[in-house]
Design an enzyme around this catalytic site. Sequence first.
Site, PDB file in Angstrom:
ATOM      1  N   ARG A  29       0.843  -1.214   0.000  1.00 21.11           N
ATOM      2  CA  ARG A  29       0.000   0.000   0.000  1.00 21.11           C
ATOM      3  C   ARG A  29       0.868   1.249   0.000  1.00 21.11           C
ATOM      4  O   ARG A  29       2.036   1.231   0.371  1.00 21.11           O
ATOM      5  CB  ARG A  29      -0.929   0.032   1.212  1.00 21.11           C
ATOM      6  CG  ARG A  29      -0.230   0.131   2.574  1.00 21.11           C
ATOM      7  CD  ARG A  29      -0.148   1.529   3.135  1.00 21.11           C
ATOM      8  NE  ARG A  29       0.665   1.611   4.330  1.00 21.11           N
ATOM      9  CZ  ARG A  29       1.947   1.922   4.352  1.00 21.11           C
ATOM     10  NH1 ARG A  29       2.594   2.151   3.225  1.00 21.11           N
ATOM     11  NH2 ARG A  29       2.619   2.006   5.479  1.00 21.11           N
ATOM     12  N   GLU A  35      -0.612  10.047   8.602  1.00 22.57           N
ATOM     13  CA  GLU A  35       0.494   9.219   9.096  1.00 22.57           C
ATOM     14  C   GLU A  35       0.535   9.226  10.620  1.00 22.57           C
ATOM     15  O   GLU A  35       0.403  10.269  11.250  1.00 22.57           O
ATOM     16  CB  GLU A  35       1.799   9.749   8.511  1.00 22.57           C
ATOM     17  CG  GLU A  35       2.698   8.677   7.949  1.00 22.57           C
ATOM     18  CD  GLU A  35       2.085   7.915   6.782  1.00 22.57           C
ATOM     19  OE1 GLU A  35       1.598   6.779   7.026  1.00 22.57           O
ATOM     20  OE2 GLU A  35       2.116   8.408   5.660  1.00 22.57           O
ATOM     21  N   HIS A  36       0.700   8.039  11.180  1.00 19.11           N
ATOM     22  CA  HIS A  36       0.754   7.833  12.636  1.00 19.11           C
ATOM     23  C   HIS A  36      -0.542   8.313  13.303  1.00 19.11           C
ATOM     24  O   HIS A  36      -0.539   8.749  14.452  1.00 19.11           O
ATOM     25  CB  HIS A  36       1.983   8.516  13.252  1.00 19.11           C
ATOM     26  CG  HIS A  36       3.263   7.788  12.930  1.00 19.11           C
ATOM     27  ND1 HIS A  36       3.873   6.930  13.807  1.00 19.11           N
ATOM     28  CD2 HIS A  36       4.004   7.751  11.805  1.00 19.11           C
ATOM     29  CE1 HIS A  36       4.965   6.425  13.240  1.00 19.11           C
ATOM     30  NE2 HIS A  36       5.064   6.906  12.015  1.00 19.11           N
ATOM     31  N   GLY A 124      11.024  -3.595   3.254  1.00 16.21           N
ATOM     32  CA  GLY A 124      11.490  -2.537   4.153  1.00 16.21           C
ATOM     33  C   GLY A 124      11.451  -1.147   3.525  1.00 16.21           C
ATOM     34  O   GLY A 124      12.133  -0.242   3.983  1.00 16.21           O
ATOM     35  N   GLY A 126       8.741   0.822   3.290  1.00 12.35           N
ATOM     36  CA  GLY A 126       7.614   1.639   3.760  1.00 12.35           C
ATOM     37  C   GLY A 126       6.361   1.464   2.913  1.00 12.35           C
ATOM     38  O   GLY A 126       5.453   2.283   2.967  1.00 12.35           O
ATOM     39  N   SER A 128       4.611  -1.470   3.023  1.00  9.80           N
ATOM     40  CA  SER A 128       3.875  -2.561   3.677  1.00  9.80           C
ATOM     41  C   SER A 128       4.118  -3.936   3.070  1.00  9.80           C
ATOM     42  O   SER A 128       3.186  -4.710   2.837  1.00  9.80           O
ATOM     43  CB  SER A 128       2.378  -2.272   3.698  1.00  9.80           C
ATOM     44  OG  SER A 128       2.133  -1.223   4.553  1.00  9.80           O
ATOM     45  N   ASP A 174      -2.235  -0.821   7.504  1.00 11.87           N
ATOM     46  CA  ASP A 174      -1.587  -1.581   6.420  1.00 11.87           C
ATOM     47  C   ASP A 174      -2.327  -2.882   6.118  1.00 11.87           C
ATOM     48  O   ASP A 174      -2.585  -3.225   4.959  1.00 11.87           O
ATOM     49  CB  ASP A 174      -0.129  -1.888   6.786  1.00 11.87           C
ATOM     50  CG  ASP A 174       0.641  -0.637   7.156  1.00 11.87           C
ATOM     51  OD1 ASP A 174       0.150   0.466   6.869  1.00 11.87           O
ATOM     52  OD2 ASP A 174       1.730  -0.768   7.748  1.00 11.87           O
ATOM     53  N   TYR A 224       9.289   3.758  16.480  1.00 13.74           N
ATOM     54  CA  TYR A 224       7.834   3.644  16.350  1.00 13.74           C
ATOM     55  C   TYR A 224       7.151   3.498  17.716  1.00 13.74           C
ATOM     56  O   TYR A 224       6.247   4.272  18.054  1.00 13.74           O
ATOM     57  CB  TYR A 224       7.505   2.486  15.405  1.00 13.74           C
ATOM     58  CG  TYR A 224       6.052   2.414  14.990  1.00 13.74           C
ATOM     59  CD1 TYR A 224       5.612   3.019  13.814  1.00 13.74           C
ATOM     60  CD2 TYR A 224       5.116   1.739  15.764  1.00 13.74           C
ATOM     61  CE1 TYR A 224       4.281   2.948  13.424  1.00 13.74           C
ATOM     62  CE2 TYR A 224       3.790   1.664  15.391  1.00 13.74           C
ATOM     63  CZ  TYR A 224       3.376   2.266  14.218  1.00 13.74           C
ATOM     64  OH  TYR A 224       2.059   2.192  13.838  1.00 13.74           O
TER      65      TYR A 224
HETATM   66  C1  GLA Z   1       3.394   1.753   9.793  1.00 10.61           C
HETATM   67  C2  GLA Z   1       2.330   1.034  10.623  1.00 10.61           C
HETATM   68  C3  GLA Z   1       0.948   1.648  10.393  1.00 10.61           C
HETATM   69  C4  GLA Z   1       0.970   3.151  10.570  1.00 10.61           C
HETATM   70  C5  GLA Z   1       2.116   3.761   9.773  1.00 10.61           C
HETATM   71  C6  GLA Z   1       2.275   5.238  10.026  1.00 10.61           C
HETATM   72  O1  GLA Z   1       3.183   1.513   8.427  1.00 10.61           O
HETATM   73  O2  GLA Z   1       2.284  -0.334  10.282  1.00 10.61           O
HETATM   74  O3  GLA Z   1       0.020   1.051  11.260  1.00 10.61           O
HETATM   75  O4  GLA Z   1       1.029   3.502  11.924  1.00 10.61           O
HETATM   76  O5  GLA Z   1       3.358   3.146  10.055  1.00 10.61           O
HETATM   77  O6  GLA Z   1       1.174   5.937   9.552  1.00 10.61           O
END
Ligand code: GLA
Length: 388
Positions: A29, A35-36, A124, A126, A128, A174, A224
Amino acid sequence: MNILINDTKKIFTERFGKEAEWITAAPGRVNLIGEHTDYNDGFVFPMAIERYTVIAAGKSLAAESTVFSVNKSESVNVLIDGSAKPADTVTWSGYVQGTLQNCVENGAKLQPFNAVINSNVPLGGGLSSSASLEVAAATLAEVIAGHRFEPVQKALLCQKAEHEYAKMPCGIMDQFISALGQKGCAMLLDCRSRMPKMIPLDDPAVSVLIVNSNVKHELTGSEYPDRRRQCEKAAKLLGVPFLRDATLPQLESAKPVFDKEPDGGVCYRRAKHVITENDRTVAAAEALAKRDWKTAGRLMYESHASMRDDFEITVSEIDILADIARRLDGVIGSRMTGGGFGGCTVSLIESSKESAITEAINKEYTTATGIKPTIFATTAAQGSCAIK
Ligand code: GLA
């Protein structure tokens, strides 16, 4: 996806001397904005991308079940009798084992199988890759057992595998988008109600461009979980269950409370990002639904600045990418996507300028950092499926 499926089927036949009986796929994805915010009970706005993890599998005559990763060139045995426990170290097969374990615990009766796993989601990066692996594995469990999970439950049991077996306290975004994505649509997800709203993103004049900085992030590090803790503390200081429930004026008037804490300044900035990002996410989804690209683009740039200055999850290479994009003709908006500390940016661009934009980013990023980026455009893809 067809090439990947055919390659995976071929590798299965070469290893096991027969055709695969089951084939499943789940996409990676990209998060357009939000984000977060997921673990703060807020809003996210991801879409599935045309990069997948594919699994080809067949019955095993032996008592063991094996999974072979093409990407890692490694075969491991997995337990399907419900007796698996998380290992101390995190390995790729842990994602598969954890997911299978949760499927079994939730009623999927598995029989011994052999599987080949193959992925073109950058590992890795970002995007997913791990969620796509979990969701593809859960979909395999569904077809082997003839047991369909309700899609939200499927996403949740994959998330649980990530928590326990990858020791990564992720939110739900994700796994949710990988399991429930719809072709041609981005998904505005309210992580509290878990109600997705599909927003068509199918204007051929506008494309989504992903630029991988090729700087790897390590989300199993402390960054994280630290952010999660800081957000929880901020919510506590504000007297709300989650940051989703707080407003900016509330945060401003609570500033003296934050100032009394040793890490008050940090928690204040984290809260500011989450509160403003939630608003931006809902507004960006509304703008995209109306094809108001300009507003959506502005919100993406603001999101990037907030991640850089308040949430502090960007790295210099990613900031360079966002700055390059901002200066280019035909880029509507750009920001880092995903958990942070490297990985990718996502940009909304005018489709007619894609090759000029790609060329310019390639050149300028390489000159500035000495690293070659990987760049690709993607449409919004379908979520997980059993192909056979
Ligand atoms: C990672 C986590 C998600 C989300 C993002 C940040 O991908 O798996 O759950 O928190 O970071 O938006």
